[in-house]
Structures are given as C-alpha cells and as structure tokens.
Design an enzyme around this catalytic site. Structure first.
Site, PDB file in Angstrom:
ATOM      1  CE1 TYR A  90      30.068  46.970  42.988  1.00  0.00           C
ATOM      2  CE2 TYR A  90      31.174  44.868  42.817  1.00  0.00           C
ATOM      3  CZ  TYR A  90      30.858  45.995  43.543  1.00  0.00           C
ATOM      4  OH  TYR A  90      31.343  46.141  44.824  1.00  0.00           O
ATOM      5  N   PRO A 141      41.740  48.105  48.027  1.00  0.00           N
ATOM      6  CG  PRO A 141      42.237  45.962  47.223  1.00  0.00           C
ATOM      7  CD  PRO A 141      41.106  46.956  47.335  1.00  0.00           C
TER       8      PRO A 141
HETATM    9  N1  LIG Z   1      31.543  47.052  49.344  1.00  0.00           N
HETATM   10  C1  LIG Z   1      31.709  48.158  48.665  1.00  0.00           C
HETATM   11  O1  LIG Z   1      31.031  49.172  48.883  1.00  0.00           O
HETATM   12  C2  LIG Z   1      32.745  48.194  47.593  1.00  0.00           C
HETATM   13  C3  LIG Z   1      33.130  49.426  47.026  1.00  0.00           C
HETATM   14  C4  LIG Z   1      34.126  49.407  46.041  1.00  0.00           C
HETATM   15  C5  LIG Z   1      34.695  48.206  45.653  1.00  0.00           C
HETATM   16  N2  LIG Z   1      34.282  47.014  46.203  1.00  0.00           N
HETATM   17  C6  LIG Z   1      34.897  45.717  45.811  1.00  0.00           C
HETATM   18  O2  LIG Z   1      36.270  45.782  46.091  1.00  0.00           O
HETATM   19  C7  LIG Z   1      37.030  45.458  44.926  1.00  0.00           C
HETATM   20  C8  LIG Z   1      38.329  46.227  44.951  1.00  0.00           C
HETATM   21  O3  LIG Z   1      38.109  47.614  44.947  1.00  0.00           O
HETATM   22  P1  LIG Z   1      38.422  48.528  43.684  1.00  0.00           P
HETATM   23  O4  LIG Z   1      38.430  47.670  42.461  1.00  0.00           O
HETATM   24  O5  LIG Z   1      37.490  49.647  43.711  1.00  0.00           O
HETATM   25  O6  LIG Z   1      39.809  49.165  44.015  1.00  0.00           O
HETATM   26  P2  LIG Z   1      41.331  48.635  43.941  1.00  0.00           P
HETATM   27  O7  LIG Z   1      41.366  47.159  43.854  1.00  0.00           O
HETATM   28  O8  LIG Z   1      42.041  49.318  45.041  1.00  0.00           O
HETATM   29  O9  LIG Z   1      41.839  49.294  42.606  1.00  0.00           O
HETATM   30  C9  LIG Z   1      41.382  48.915  41.360  1.00  0.00           C
HETATM   31  C10 LIG Z   1      41.976  49.871  40.360  1.00  0.00           C
HETATM   32  O10 LIG Z   1      43.395  49.759  40.402  1.00  0.00           O
HETATM   33  C11 LIG Z   1      43.893  49.401  39.135  1.00  0.00           C
HETATM   34  N3  LIG Z   1      44.864  48.315  39.371  1.00  0.00           N
HETATM   35  C12 LIG Z   1      44.624  47.060  39.814  1.00  0.00           C
HETATM   36  N4  LIG Z   1      45.756  46.351  39.904  1.00  0.00           N
HETATM   37  C13 LIG Z   1      46.742  47.183  39.516  1.00  0.00           C
HETATM   38  C14 LIG Z   1      48.151  47.033  39.400  1.00  0.00           C
HETATM   39  N5  LIG Z   1      48.751  45.882  39.720  1.00  0.00           N
HETATM   40  N6  LIG Z   1      48.860  48.096  38.960  1.00  0.00           N
HETATM   41  C15 LIG Z   1      48.262  49.270  38.631  1.00  0.00           C
HETATM   42  N7  LIG Z   1      46.926  49.481  38.725  1.00  0.00           N
HETATM   43  C16 LIG Z   1      46.174  48.434  39.167  1.00  0.00           C
HETATM   44  C17 LIG Z   1      42.737  48.907  38.322  1.00  0.00           C
HETATM   45  O11 LIG Z   1      42.846  49.307  36.982  1.00  0.00           O
HETATM   46  P3  LIG Z   1      43.075  48.219  35.806  1.00  0.00           P
HETATM   47  O12 LIG Z   1      41.750  47.660  35.489  1.00  0.00           O
HETATM   48  O13 LIG Z   1      43.672  49.024  34.725  1.00  0.00           O
HETATM   49  O14 LIG Z   1      44.026  47.190  36.354  1.00  0.00           O
HETATM   50  C18 LIG Z   1      41.541  49.606  38.961  1.00  0.00           C
HETATM   51  O15 LIG Z   1      41.286  50.840  38.347  1.00  0.00           O
HETATM   52  C19 LIG Z   1      36.076  45.854  43.780  1.00  0.00           C
HETATM   53  O16 LIG Z   1      36.454  45.235  42.556  1.00  0.00           O
HETATM   54  C20 LIG Z   1      34.760  45.393  44.325  1.00  0.00           C
HETATM   55  O17 LIG Z   1      34.613  43.984  44.155  1.00  0.00           O
HETATM   56  C21 LIG Z   1      33.329  47.015  47.169  1.00  0.00           C
END
Ligand SMILES: NC(=O)c1ccc[n+]([C@@H]2O[C@H](COP(=O)([O-])OP(=O)(O)OC[C@H]3O[C@@H](n4cnc5c(N)ncnc54)[C@H](OP(=O)(O)O)[C@@H]3O)[C@@H](O)[C@H]2O)c1
Length: 280
Positions: free
Chosen positions: A58, A204
């Site tokens: 990351y 999520p």
């Molecule tokens: N194992 C893997 O291959 C893998 C792959 C991807 C991710 N991950 C892990 O999983 C975690 C979660 O996945 P993710 O971050 O990709 O996706 P996510 O949590 O589904 O979505 C994050 C996105 O949603 C926005 N967001 C978050 N809270 C919000 C809210 N309350 N209202 C509106 N928008 C919101 C964020 O933007 P803002 O910053 O503007 O809030 C960000 O762009 C990652 O941080 C990482 O640690 C793992």
C-alpha cells in the site's frame, strides 16, 4: 462490545480499519492530505478500534510507515495485520510475487517499517500462479516457526486454496472480497464460520458505492436514522459472527460514520430484505 478472538489470543472488535486508503491515488505514493491521514489513525485508536489492516504494497510502504510514525509505540491490544506477496510497478498495478525468498524479505521489511519484533497477523496477499501455493504458505509457516509472525492469514483464496493452506499451517483469518453486491466468496465465508476462522471482507462498501444515496439501502437507513454505509456494514456484521469488516477511508468524518455501524441492530427480516434487494 462485539469482539472476535483471532487465533484464540488476539481479541479484536469486529469492525477494524483498512489502511489502504491512507495513500495516494492508485494506492501509490503519499496521501493527498497526510495530516488528515494521521488524524484518521489517531481517531481509530480513540474510537476503540484495535485491528488495523495494511500491506507492504500500500503505497508501497507508505501505509506501514504512516502507521508506525503516527502510532508507535503502539497502545496495548492494538493488532496490526499486514501482508506480503504483491509487488508494485506503478499506480494501480499489483503483480504477484509470492516466492518463499521474496515473502521472507517482505516480512523482514514490514517488521522494520512497523518497528515490531513480531507481526501479530501476517497475511499472504494472494496466491501467485507462478509459485506452488504450498510453497508460499510454507514460507509463512517458516516465519511463524522463527517467531517473526504470531498468526498466519490468507487472502484472495478459493475454497480449495483455503483447505490446502489449512493442511500446512493454522490459518486464523481469510481476507476475501465480499460485500452486499459481491458474494462470490460465500462458500469460503461459510467454511470460515464452521471452523471459527475470522473472515475479513475487503471492499465492504464496494469502494463507497454502497454509501451513495438513492440505493437499495436508503429506506432501511432512514428507518434506523442511519446512513447507507452504516447499513451496509451492519448487514455484514449481522451476516456472520466471524465477519470482521475493515472499511477504508482517508477521512475522519467517514471513519466516525463507519464506526457508528456497530450500534445498529438489524432484524432478521431486514437482513434478509437487504440481502435480496442488493443482489438484483
Ligand atoms: N486483501 C486484498 O487483496 C485487499 C484488496 C483491497 C482492499 N483490502 C483492504 O480492505 C480495506 C477495505 O477495502 P477498500 O478500502 O478498498 O474499500 P471500501 O472500504 O469498500 O471503500 C473505501 C472507499 O469508500 C470510501 N468511503 C469509506 N467510508 C465511506 C463513507 N462512510 N461514505 C462514503 N464513502 C466512504 C472511501 O473514500 P474516503 O477516503 O473519501 O472516505 C474509499 O474510497 C482496505 O483499506 C484494505 O485494508 C484488501
């Protein structure tokens, strides 16, 4: 408070923080607002969350460095879960590299960056088609035997890979893509639930799409005086007792909103209704 015991000895609240978003565009380089990213990390701890998910890839290195710079020395009970097994060649590019020698280097580098003697939860980021999966998982077992990692997690796995890994090492968590719209990992989730293994759904919020107004979660959100993002997370929490969502954000406001999902109790009927409406 609703907790889950990872590996029998890491008690975490069932909503953690995903630290992939405290980096630049394309998960590359520093975040747009580094001070806000640090405020987010402080607030994670103040709000009582005690699971932070990150990875060497990351940034690369940016997320781990920011966590150490902001939170070290770490408060008691804070679990930092990191991962190895991907390389970065540019924004949005994630080639796999899970050769055993490379995983050992990745783990050593994460230990240094995170200023830890042992990583509580080290996850193999993804199977690498160029490397037999048992060799990659075996490398993590070796690191565990050496005392460099406490528990082993796996990520982006099929049910077969899940079973294969469990034959090599004690697997305590699985991190797969899973949200209201994408439930292809249902079989792996069910297997985790049966075995009492933590399931960490990534994406999520479907990258924020589930948080948008006007979607299928709107009505139920209004009835709970909540936001669609909170309902999407509350649904995940209700879906299984082994579910540990780690929503990612670079904003304190969104973090606080997401953590509010822990207070929402959905009825069985609501869980079913949300589940079927959002698969349409
Ligand atoms: N194992 C893997 O291959 C893998 C792959 C991807 C991710 N991950 C892990 O999983 C975690 C979660 O996945 P993710 O971050 O990709 O996706 P996510 O949590 O589904 O979505 C994050 C996105 O949603 C926005 N967001 C978050 N809270 C919000 C809210 N309350 N209202 C509106 N928008 C919101 C964020 O933007 P803002 O910053 O503007 O809030 C960000 O762009 C990652 O941080 C990482 O640690 C793992």
């Amino acid at each position: 408070m609703d907790t889950f015991s990872i590996g029998g000895d890491l008690d975490v609240h069932r909503l953690g923080f995903g630290a992939m978003r405290i980096t630049g565009k394309g998960i590359w380089g520093p975040p747009e607002d580094p001070e806000e990213a640090k405020r987010v990390l402080h607030r994670v701890v103040e709000l009582g969350l005690n699971l932070i998910d990150t990875a060497d890839s990351y940034g690369p290195e940016v997320s781990e460095n920011l966590i150490a710079e902001t939170l070290h020395p770490y408060p008691d009970g804070l679990v930092i879960a990191t991962k190895g097994g991907l390389r970065r060649t540019g924004p949005g590019q994630w080639p796999r590299d899970a050769r055993p020698e490379r995983l050992k280097e990745c783990c050593e580098a994460s230990l240094r960056r995170l200023k830890l003697d042992r990583i509580d939860l080290y996850q193999l980021h993804s199977p690498d088609p160029q490397v037999p999966y048992e060799d990659s998982v075996g490398a993590l077992k070796g690191l565990q035997d050496e005392g460099k990692i406490r528990h082993v997690g796996i990520s982006n796995v099929s049910l077969d890979e899940f079973e294969q890994a469990r034959g090599i090492v004690e697997v305590v968590t699985v991190q797969n893509r899973y949200n209201l719209e994408d439930r292809r990992s249902e079989d792996v989730l069910d297997a985790c639930e049966q075995a009492g293994i933590g399931f960490i759904p990534w994406f999520p919020l479907a990258t924020g799409r589930l948080a948008e107004p006007g979607g299928p979660l709107d009505r139920i959100a209004r009835e709970h005086d909540a936001t669609p993002a909170q309902i999407a997370l509350a649904w995940l929490l209700a879906r299984s007792p082994v579910m540990i969502p780690i929503p990612g954000t670079a904003s304190v406001e969104h973090l606080e909103e997401n953590v509010g999902a822990r207070e929402i109790q959905l009825s069985r009927e609501e869980v079913d209704e949300i589940g079927s409406a959002s698969q349409g």
